[in-house]
Enzyme design. Structure first.
Site, PDB file in Angstrom:
ATOM      1  N   SER A  89       0.844  -1.199   0.000  1.00 40.89           N
ATOM      2  CA  SER A  89       0.000   0.000   0.000  1.00 40.89           C
ATOM      3  C   SER A  89       0.882   1.252   0.000  1.00 40.89           C
ATOM      4  CB  SER A  89      -0.955  -0.057   1.200  1.00 40.89           C
ATOM      5  OG  SER A  89      -1.864   1.014   1.163  1.00 40.89           O
ATOM      6  N   HIS A 199      -8.343   1.433  -0.501  1.00 41.25           N
ATOM      7  CA  HIS A 199      -8.304   0.324  -1.475  1.00 41.25           C
ATOM      8  C   HIS A 199      -9.684  -0.244  -1.796  1.00 41.25           C
ATOM      9  CE1 HIS A 199      -3.988   0.480  -1.460  1.00 41.25           C
ATOM     10  NE2 HIS A 199      -3.997   0.413  -0.151  1.00 41.25           N
TER      11      HIS A 199
END
EC number: 2.3.1.39
Length: 308
Positions: A89, A199
């Site tokens: 991430s 996300h």
């Protein structure tokens, strides 16, 4: 032939006091920390070292803090010579600095903006995330689809390791899943201390603003492949990488596939650079045979530099 990947953690790894041991004790690391302080519009070193105002956990501060810590450790390390890099991430931005796709100064501005856009799009309490333990991806995906409706969604967001899938979406549905998790077959469902539905497709609302912001910076082809979260492939082309960093906002982190791709390329040593050992723990559950090294502190840096 043994190959090495350097890997970088994302949000959740931050802690008060991070990188303080490096400051004024290693010239290369101090240069990065000082550069962050000069580049950003808030006192990042105070936030990282003492966090007297309790702001380290806010995503617009967490993101530059983690990038700065990982980049400072990276700058202090000698003789790394990695074949690949990967980040989880936010950690993917540390990978971009490592592979010289972005300068540190540009990357730290980008992640500050990324955090600000995320925080503005989702005031605290609207979106959230949770870790589902003990179920495979297909089952988690099926549960998410059954809970989602036209106006509220929950989706798989981080495919971390077998039996650990993080979901993301509207907080009401996350809370419902936390409550019902065991009855749906999960060992448990743990809410994560995050301030938004990262996300998930909900993050598409910031796609345009983020894309236009990052276009003003210089992106370069990677010096070695960056394994990207969105497609679990090694990329070196700057335009492909940049496009994938926008998609990364609203796409699941394909950590299992990324790790397996690296192992397929011959990687047998993963070096995690940054606070905590979260990624090393995940990789152990994906493949028990690879070598794992964690570089978190000045002592770890000294140990590496003396032995390598």
């Amino acid at each position: 032939m043994s190959k090495t990947a350097i890997i970088f953690p994302g949000q959740g790894a931050q802690k008060v006091g991070m990188a303080q041991d490096l400051f004024n004790n290693n010239d290369q690391a101090t240069e990065i920390l000082t550069s962050a302080a000069k580049t950003l519009d808030f006192d990042i070193l105070e936030t990282m070292f003492t966090d007297e105002e309790g702001k380290l956990g806010e995503t617009e501060n967490t993101q530059p803090a983690l990038l700065t810590h990982s980049s400072a450790l990276l700058a202090a390390l000698k003789n790394l010579n990695p074949d690949f890099t990967m980040g989880h991430s936010l950690g993917e931005y540390s990978s971009l600095v490592a592979a010289d796709v972005l300068s540190f100064e540009d990357a730290v501005k980008i992640v500050r903006k990324r955090g600000q856009l995320m925080a503005q799009a989702f005031p605290t309490g609207v979106g959230s995330m949770a870790a589902v333990l003990g179920l495979d991806f297909d089952k988690v995906d099926e549960i998410c689809k059954s809970l989602s409706s036209d106006d509220k969604i929950i989706e798989p967001a981080n495919i971390n390791c077998p039996g650990q899938i993080v979901v993301s979406g509207h907080k009401a549905l996350i809370d419902e899943l936390v409550e019902k998790g065991k009855s749906l077959g999960a060992k448990r469902v743990m809410p994560l201390a995050v301030s938004g539905p990262f996300h998930s497709s909900l993050m598409k609302v910031i796609e345009e603003d983020f894309s236009s912001y990052i276009n003003q910076f210089e992106w370069r082809d990677a010096k070695f492949p960056v394994v990207q979260n969105v497609n679990a492939q090694g990329e070196t082309d700057k335009e492909v990488i940049k496009s994938n960093m926008v998609k990364q906002l609203y796409s699941p982190v394909q950590f299992i596939n990324s790790t397996e791709w690296l192992i397929d390329q011959g990687v047998d040593h993963f070096i995690e650079i940054g606070p905590g050992k979260v990624l090393s723990g995940l990789i152990k559950k994906i493949n028990r045979d690879v070598k794992l090294t964690s570089i978190q502190t000045l002592e770890d840096v000294k140990g590496w530099n003396e032995n390598d």
